[in-house]
Design a protein around this motif. Sequence first.
Motif, short mmCIF file in Angstrom:
data_model
loop_
_atom_site.label_atom_id
_atom_site.label_comp_id
_atom_site.label_asym_id
_atom_site.label_seq_id
_atom_site.Cartn_x
_atom_site.Cartn_y
_atom_site.Cartn_z
N MET A 1 -51.96 19.50 -13.96
CA MET A 1 -53.09 20.05 -14.69
C MET A 1 -53.85 18.95 -15.43
O MET A 1 -55.07 19.00 -15.53
CB MET A 1 -52.61 21.12 -15.67
N VAL A 2 -53.14 17.97 -15.97
CA VAL A 2 -53.80 16.84 -16.62
C VAL A 2 -54.73 16.14 -15.64
O VAL A 2 -55.84 15.71 -16.00
CB VAL A 2 -52.75 15.86 -17.20
N ASP A 3 -54.30 16.01 -14.38
CA ASP A 3 -55.10 15.31 -13.39
C ASP A 3 -56.37 16.05 -13.01
O ASP A 3 -57.24 15.50 -12.32
CB ASP A 3 -54.27 15.03 -12.13
N THR A 4 -56.50 17.31 -13.44
CA THR A 4 -57.73 18.05 -13.19
C THR A 4 -58.88 17.49 -14.01
O THR A 4 -60.04 17.51 -13.58
CB THR A 4 -57.51 19.54 -13.53
N THR A 5 -58.58 16.97 -15.21
CA THR A 5 -59.64 16.51 -16.11
C THR A 5 -59.56 15.03 -16.46
O THR A 5 -60.51 14.49 -17.03
CB THR A 5 -59.60 17.31 -17.43
N ILE A 6 -58.46 14.36 -16.14
CA ILE A 6 -58.27 13.00 -16.62
C ILE A 6 -59.27 12.02 -16.03
O ILE A 6 -59.61 11.00 -16.64
CB ILE A 6 -56.82 12.52 -16.32
N VAL A 7 -59.79 12.31 -14.83
CA VAL A 7 -60.70 11.38 -14.16
C VAL A 7 -62.10 11.42 -14.77
O VAL A 7 -62.88 10.49 -14.58
CB VAL A 7 -60.74 11.68 -12.65
#
Length: 505
Positions: free
Chosen positions: A31-37
């Motif tokens: 889920m973090v990788d959904t917005t981290i970029v």
Amino acid sequence: MTSPDSAVPTAPVKDPWPALWALVLGFFMIMVDTTIVSVATPAIIEDLHAEVNSVVWVTSAYLLAYAVPVLITGRLGDRFGPKNLYMIGLAVFTAASLWCGLAGSVEMLVVARIVQGLGASMITPQTMAIITRIFPAERRGQATALWGATAGVALLVGPLLGGILIDSLDWSWIFFVNVPVGIIGLLLAARLVPKLPTHDHHFDWLGVVLSGAGMFLLVFGIQEGHRYDWGTVTGFVSVPLMIGGGLVVLGLFVFWQARNKAEPLVPLGLFGDRNFSLANIGIATVSFAFTAIGFPLMLWAQVVRGLNPTHAALLLVPMALMSIVLAPGVGKLTDRVHPRNLIALGFVTLAGAMLWLALGLAPDAKYVVLLIPMALMGCGSACIWAPLTATATRNLPLHLAGAGAGVYNASRQIGAVLGSAAIAVLMDARLSANAVTFDPTNPEALKRMAQASSAQKAWFFDHFSTSMGQALLITPAVLLLGFAAALLLIRPKAPVAAAPAVLVD
């Protein structure tokens, strides 16, 4: 293999909480990788010498590969075992994260992100399905509350963690950090997550094809429509044609699910549960809002206020902290009070806070004034993510846990895609309406702005802030739909003494 409803003479899961914590670790990571970029875009453009449109695909490819197969992967867990699918997905996601960090071109990074998204699509439905099956009904609310709170907090932590890693190391570390976490997650899952009974059935291959094709056409059309100015993609293929075609194919999918008397991919009986149907509407709206808010807020903080990625992401800290602090208490209330009360309160609080934020964006806005609505967003978020997830799955029969999880997560992903597409269109429209032609994601444009006069900068900052605030008004408007759905929720069935979950060798 045995039916999920049949008796299997093996030991019950006496304490399911260790398994839940193992699952939450992997779920939090994806889920973090959904917005981290989102905060890494300028760094990736500069380091890989890429165009802005190409780097947009770093996020788009992940969301697309995540959203399209999630219905299928949820059902695969029912067939081959949710633990097996979870561990395969986590291994794929971890390996793809290493690949992302090592990518030497934006094209290679996009391909690696597609693989990463496929891994994520295998993980998410299994976490919900396992929770539903290993926790008895009277304790399931607290467990699913933790799952829902994890999703909400992870979406907020992503930009903050990304900013810290980019400023202290470089953009590749937003992917490298997943590798040790993924390995630990695999070891914990192998040891703590139980194997659950599966059952033989005829897999709905036509349903797989129709759902996959329909989801791809719809999600791609919505997600990339702004990039192609809602016109032609290539040749005779246009964005409206893809969206319309996706809706038609999904209509055929629903028709086939209704006609399939064997084992449909998505049993339509799921939607006979009123709370499940309403929860899907609610999760789509809140996912829409949280995905949409990040883009204009982070751009405003970095372009208008000149903050670096880490300092810009710090604006989200009150929201994340309030979500974390309130999550345990809300989890306990989830099993005790009418879900309508908590969830409706959450939607009202969240919508009001987002309206406050949208109206408060200005070049001279005091940070403390903005941090108050951010904290209120955390309060509203805590009252929505966890209780909504618990309410969605509370009445589902155990043998439909995977299918229900797949549908719920598909709704969440579609909401995120709609939020991303809508905010991109609105930002562009409001910038044009306010006569702002500057592209804040273009490094060359940033250099030109640095050379502008004080009067030009003041005019730009004022109109840019106004544009971002006006675009953000879409979020409270959409949340009103979620509020309406929350008002229609009914009290879940009284929990009964469920048979304990069982292990299989």
